[in-house]
Design a protein around this motif. Structure first.
Motif, PDB file in Angstrom:
ATOM      1  N   ASN A  11       1.025  -1.100   0.076  1.00 53.81           N
ATOM      2  CA  ASN A  11       0.049   0.028   0.018  1.00 53.81           C
ATOM      3  C   ASN A  11       0.866   1.276  -0.081  1.00 53.81           C
ATOM      4  OD1 ASN A  11      -2.442  -1.483   0.506  1.00 53.81           O
ATOM      5  ND2 ASN A  11      -1.764  -1.649   2.427  1.00 53.81           N
ATOM      6  N   GLY A  47      -9.873   3.335   1.854  1.00 56.18           N
ATOM      7  CA  GLY A  47      -8.956   3.455   0.600  1.00 56.18           C
ATOM      8  C   GLY A  47      -7.891   4.437   0.688  1.00 56.18           C
ATOM      9  N   ARG A  48      -7.874   5.176   1.772  1.00 59.38           N
ATOM     10  CA  ARG A  48      -7.123   6.127   2.000  1.00 59.38           C
ATOM     11  C   ARG A  48      -6.200   6.322   3.160  1.00 59.38           C
ATOM     12  NH1 ARG A  48      -8.903  10.839  -0.858  1.00 59.38           N
ATOM     13  NH2 ARG A  48     -11.023  10.441  -2.172  1.00 59.38           N
ATOM     14  N   GLU A  86      -2.378   3.742  -3.393  1.00 57.22           N
ATOM     15  CA  GLU A  86      -2.035   2.967  -4.497  1.00 57.22           C
ATOM     16  C   GLU A  86      -1.375   1.660  -4.000  1.00 57.22           C
ATOM     17  OE1 GLU A  86       0.471   5.305  -6.587  1.00 57.22           O
ATOM     18  OE2 GLU A  86      -0.936   6.825  -7.010  1.00 57.22           O
ATOM     19  N   GLU A  99      -7.645  -0.913 -11.522  1.00 58.20           N
ATOM     20  CA  GLU A  99      -7.078   0.166 -10.707  1.00 58.20           C
ATOM     21  C   GLU A  99      -8.066   0.515  -9.668  1.00 58.20           C
ATOM     22  OE1 GLU A  99      -4.342   3.400  -9.992  1.00 58.20           O
ATOM     23  OE2 GLU A  99      -4.422   1.718 -11.516  1.00 58.20           O
ATOM     24  N   GLU A 100      -9.378   0.272  -9.645  1.00 59.11           N
ATOM     25  CA  GLU A 100     -10.313   0.595  -8.541  1.00 59.11           C
ATOM     26  C   GLU A 100      -9.781  -0.316  -7.481  1.00 59.11           C
ATOM     27  OE1 GLU A 100     -14.886   0.006  -7.248  1.00 59.11           O
ATOM     28  OE2 GLU A 100     -14.150   0.465  -9.321  1.00 59.11           O
ATOM     29  N   ARG A 144      -6.816   0.638  -5.227  1.00 55.24           N
ATOM     30  CA  ARG A 144      -6.801   1.856  -4.385  1.00 55.24           C
ATOM     31  C   ARG A 144      -7.734   1.256  -3.256  1.00 55.24           C
ATOM     32  NH1 ARG A 144      -8.161   5.251  -9.046  1.00 55.24           N
ATOM     33  NH2 ARG A 144      -6.078   6.458  -9.170  1.00 55.24           N
ATOM     34  N   PRO A 150      -6.019   8.998  -1.697  1.00 55.03           N
ATOM     35  CA  PRO A 150      -6.097   7.704  -2.181  1.00 55.03           C
ATOM     36  C   PRO A 150      -4.829   6.902  -2.313  1.00 55.03           C
ATOM     37  CG  PRO A 150      -7.144   9.237  -3.652  1.00 55.03           C
ATOM     38  CD  PRO A 150      -6.188  10.036  -2.541  1.00 55.03           C
TER      39      PRO A 150
END
Length: 877
Positions: free
Chosen positions: A158, A175-176, A185, A289-290, A293, A183
């Motif tokens: 992450n 997700g953050r 990655e 990609e979603e 995250r 966000p």
């Protein structure tokens, strides 16, 4: 003559000073007595101790003091788990160096711990951020690397693009990044790993010998290691649906018996097949990609909405060429588990069922209860996960699942695909290698130099420790070691060319995975520890009794067990594989909560009253009414914390210790209440009043055991309590030991008052003096300062902390009475205490004289009286 109240503010510092000056708790490694190593999980120097520390360290201290009294050479050390993110955050927020922040907190917390009167060997103290400590950690890293237990490879992490650092799964919230809010990655970074999976089976097998560990902890470790026996199946990809060069999909499953219930395949977002499929599919690429995250922790995956994307790829069923199944990319499948691919059987797995219902996929029941009807049995909203018999499974119908497992395995092993069997039996583990790289400053530097020509090169042992630079700045995101202008630049040890240090630091779990070994010889500059045996004699390891919170039941303990084995493999210990022979996990300290219009309020600000059976709370300063909330773990967020300094200042350390030991079983939560603390303090004062009041007479009396005569009852009560309290401490049943000491104090109260008044019969005095000496010895591990005061008042020589544990007379601890539970028509109504050797007729006669029995019979004769000797009496009315 009135006795002065016991004053802990005067007494406790005096005795703490006396213990320190006498160096009573410093431990010699060459002491010939049998060794005993008791250790509580060491604290993080966050700034102040809390009541959880008070409970944890009190328990360990009772064991340490008791074991010293029973003739053991006790090692009871203390140190600091000092690296970690909080110090780095404090440095950034307060413009201070993490080292300064950490050592200031250590000074504060050490002072607090000393006020508790803990019998710690402070001469062995260290902090994990001391270069003298992490020098050896760096050396062991290199030794593990040479032994094949460390490797560097690419791993998915992450990544917070604002703080420019790797985040643990728990630091990804919705997700953050937990700090930046950016966000997160998923990135592939080259990282360092400890190869804990090389010891999968050893770590699992070793749990069987840990019979002094809580069963729940062993089960948690078993589940985390996660050994499973299954089948690796190679599913052919349907021609024309797969990307070029792809022709099969490997799936590991523990339930091949359900293969005829399969309705879809699911692969991880970073599975090679998913990446190829996304190359020409923008919508799939966006879905992947979603997923990148979102969080990757087990909890995040379990609670997140299950999502999938049909790739258009299909697999062919191994037993039916005409049957194909769709391949989805799904957010609940990870590459780190199995092969990164599963087959979904909705009827037997709730997650798969939810997914199938969401995407309109078939649900075919393949296992049903044995007494169910295959023609009508169906699965709609709830999967069937229990044992049963196979249905809708062709040649498997009617079999039990285990037999079906073997049948499927046997058949697929005989089918070839690409010159290999379509399936093979395989043992797999859930445990993954331990990723130790952290892009942080405040941690142990990884002792590796990266050279363009030579690759990753170990730092020569002679150059250890690689110390952290002190002149760092936290005004930029990311790792300050990367930003430092000179620290990372160095010559390659092999070729002499320009190279750079590894700027990652080690996971702080590494620091705490071997500290127990360092305590055995923290002065050793050449080795991490003294070997666990020297010249054939046993050394300190393993730790005899380890005490700490259940929250560390998995990772910390598992990593420590790995480290012990790795240290043995690299010659740092001789024999020890398990670091902790005994483990105890204590409960938490909890307190009710209070809330007003402005939010949570601390207990110190609250006045609680009770009227007409109802409790109410108001704010002390204003009288404003407050809401009394639920009892919860003490936490800063709920403000339901009690400051140990306030309690010790008001009541003394012994009161806090006594309350922590007395209020509930030690493995359960203890509810902190003002009434409970005041009750403990009253007992401290009562014990002092009784002992000091009788001291003028008893100090002139030689102790002696009375086996008959007027003092016999006193001796019997004391010797029985002594035996039971010792056994309770051995079993860590501190609350039971406390209850027995209350009982003994009650039994001695009358003769002690008589001694104070000068009316005690002379023949009782020797027995009473012995009983009081025993009582003082028994409270010494729990309330050591009070024990010292009482011993001094009685004229005892030497300090209580250096006295041996008294011996009991076996003849006096045999109970000559027995208490029968008395049932009337099968329901217990009372008890009958009678001579242990009473015959059946005497028991029957005595039980019929009990008021409860006479009332139940109402003048009638009983139909029957059943006496089970030394067990129970049942009266049938």
């Amino acid at each position: 003559m009135a006795t002065e109240r016991y004053n802990p503010r005067v007494s406790e510092p005096r005795w703490q000073k006396a213990w320190t000056e006498a160096r009573l708790f410093e431990t010699a490694n060459d002491d010939p007595r049998p060794k005993y190593y008791v250790l509580e999980m060491f604290p993080y120097p966050s700034g102040r101790i809390h009541m959880g520390h008070v409970r944890n360290y009190t328990m360990g201290d009772v064991v340490a003091r008791y074991k010293r009294a029973t003739g053991h050479n006790v090692l009871h050390p203390m140190g600091w788990d000092a690296f970690g993110l909080p110090a780095e955050n404090a440095a950034r927020d307060n413009k201070v160096n993490p080292r300064d922040w950490t050592y200031a907190n250590i000074d504060t917390m050490k002072g607090q711990l000393k006020t508790m009167g803990l019998s710690l060997d402070w001469a062995r103290e260290f902090a994990t951020c001391d270069p003298a400590y992490y020098k050896h950690q760096q050396k062991m890293f290199l030794d593990f690397w040479r032994a094949g237990l460390v490797e560097r490879r690419s791993a998915k992490v992450n990544w917070d693009p604002v703080d420019m650092t790797v985040l643990a799964n728990e630091q990804v919230i919705d997700g953050r990044g937990w700090r930046s809010g950016a966000p997160v990655e998923q990135r592939d970074l080259t990282q360092w790993f400890f190869k804990i999976t090389a010891m999968n089976q050893e770590l699992l097998d070793g749990l069987e010998a840990l019979d002094r560990w809580p069963e729940k902890v062993r089960v948690m470790q078993q589940n985390w290691i996660g050994r499973s026996e299954g089948l690796l199946i190679r599913w052919p990809l349907a021609a024309g649906t797969a990307p070029a060069g792809e022709n099969e999909l490997e799936v590991y499953t523990t339930r091949p018996d359900t293969i005829f219930g399969a309705s879809f395949m699911a692969i991880a977002a970073d599975h090679p097949l998913a990446k190829k499929a996304a190359a020409n599919n923008p919508e799939l690429a966006a879905f992947i990609e979603e997923i990148r995250r979102s969080g990757t922790s087990a909890a995040a995956i379990e609670t997140a909405e299950k999502k999938g994307f049909d790739t258009g790829i299909r697999v062919v069923h191994p037993f039916d060429d005409s049957w194909t199944l769709p391949v989805y990319v799904a957010n609940f499948v990870l590459m780190d588990y199995g092969t990164g691919a599963i087959f979904g059987c909705p009827s037997g797995d709730q997650r798969d069922l939810d997914f199938a219902n969401k995407y309109g996929l078939p649900v075919v029941p393949v296992v049903m209860p044995e007494n169910a009807d295959a023609a009508t049995f169906q699965i709609i909203d709830e999967a069937y996960v229990d044992d049963g018999v196979m249905i809708n499974s062709r040649f498997l119908d009617g079999m039990k699942p285990q037999a079906a497992f073997d049948d499927v395995a046997d058949r697929l092993e005989k089918i070839s695909i690409g010159n290999r069997p379509m399936a093979e039996r395989k043992v797999q583990f859930r445990l993954r290698d331990w990723l130790i790289s952290r892009q942080r400053y405040w941690g142990c530097p990884i002792p590796v130099i990266h050279c363009e020509a030579c690759g990753a090169v170990p730092v020569p042992d002679s150059q250890l420790p690689i110390e952290l630079p002190t002149d760092v700045s936290f005004d930029r995101p990311g790792n300050p070691l990367d930003h430092h202008p000179t620290w990372k630049n160095v010559a390659c040890p092999q070729c002499g060319g320009e190279a750079r240090r590894d700027t990652d630091t080690m996971d702080t779990f590494v620091d705490s995975s071997w500290y127990f070994a360092r305590f055995t010889d923290p002065w050793n500059e050449d080795q991490p520890t003294t070997l666990d045996y020297v010249d054939g004699k046993n050394g300190w390891l393993p730790v005899d009794q380890y005490i700490g919170g259940i929250e560390h039941a998995i990772l910390h303990l598992l990593y420590s067990r790995f480290f012990s084995r790795a240290m043995k493999a690299t010659g740092h210990v001789n024999t020890v594989e398990e670091p902790f022979a005994g483990l105890f996990t204590q409960g938490m300290v909890v307190h009710e909560t209070y809330k007003g219009p402005q939010g949570w309020v601390t207990p110190a600000e609250v006045k609680v009253e009770e009227a007409d059976g109802k409790r109410s709370a108001t704010l002390l300063a204003t009288g404003e009414p407050l809401t009394i909330g639920p009892i919860e773990k003490m936490s800063k967020s709920r403000k339901n914390v009690v400051d140990p300094d306030d309690i010790i200042a008001s009541y003394g350390a012994d009161t806090a210790r006594w309350f922590m030991l007395s209020d509930s079983p030690p493995d359960r939560d203890v509810i902190w209440t003002e009434a409970g603390v005041e009750g403990a303090h009253r007992f401290v004062q009562r014990l002092w009043r009784l002992t000091s009041g009788a001291a003028p007479q008893l100090s002139k009396t030689a102790p002696a055991t009375a086996r008959d005569g007027e003092g016999a009852a006193i001796s019997k009560a004391a010797h029985k309590a002594l035996k039971a309290v010792g056994e309770d401490i051995e079993k860590l049943s501190f609350n039971k030991a406390v209850a027995r000491l209350y009982e003994l104090t009650n039994a001695l109260q009358e003769p002690l008052n008589q001694a104070a008044e000068g009316t005690l019969a002379p023949e009782k005095a020797p027995a009473l003096r012995e009983a009081v000496d025993m009582l003082v010895a028994m409270i010494a591990p729990m309330m050591p300062h009070l024990a010292e005061e009482c011993r001094a008042a009685l004229g005892g020589t030497g300090m209580a902390a250096e006295q041996g544990w008294p011996g009991f007379d076996p003849a006096l601890v045999v109970d000559d009475q027995f208490t029968y539970p008395v049932q009337i028509n099968g329901r217990k109504r009372g008890d009958l205490t009678i001579a242990r050797d009473a015959d059946q007729a005497a028991v029957e006669t005595a039980v019929l004289e009990l008021d409860i029995v006479r009332k139940a019979l109402d003048g009638k004769a009983p139909r029957k009286v059943i006496v089970v000797p030394q067990r129970i009496v049942n009266v049938v009315a």
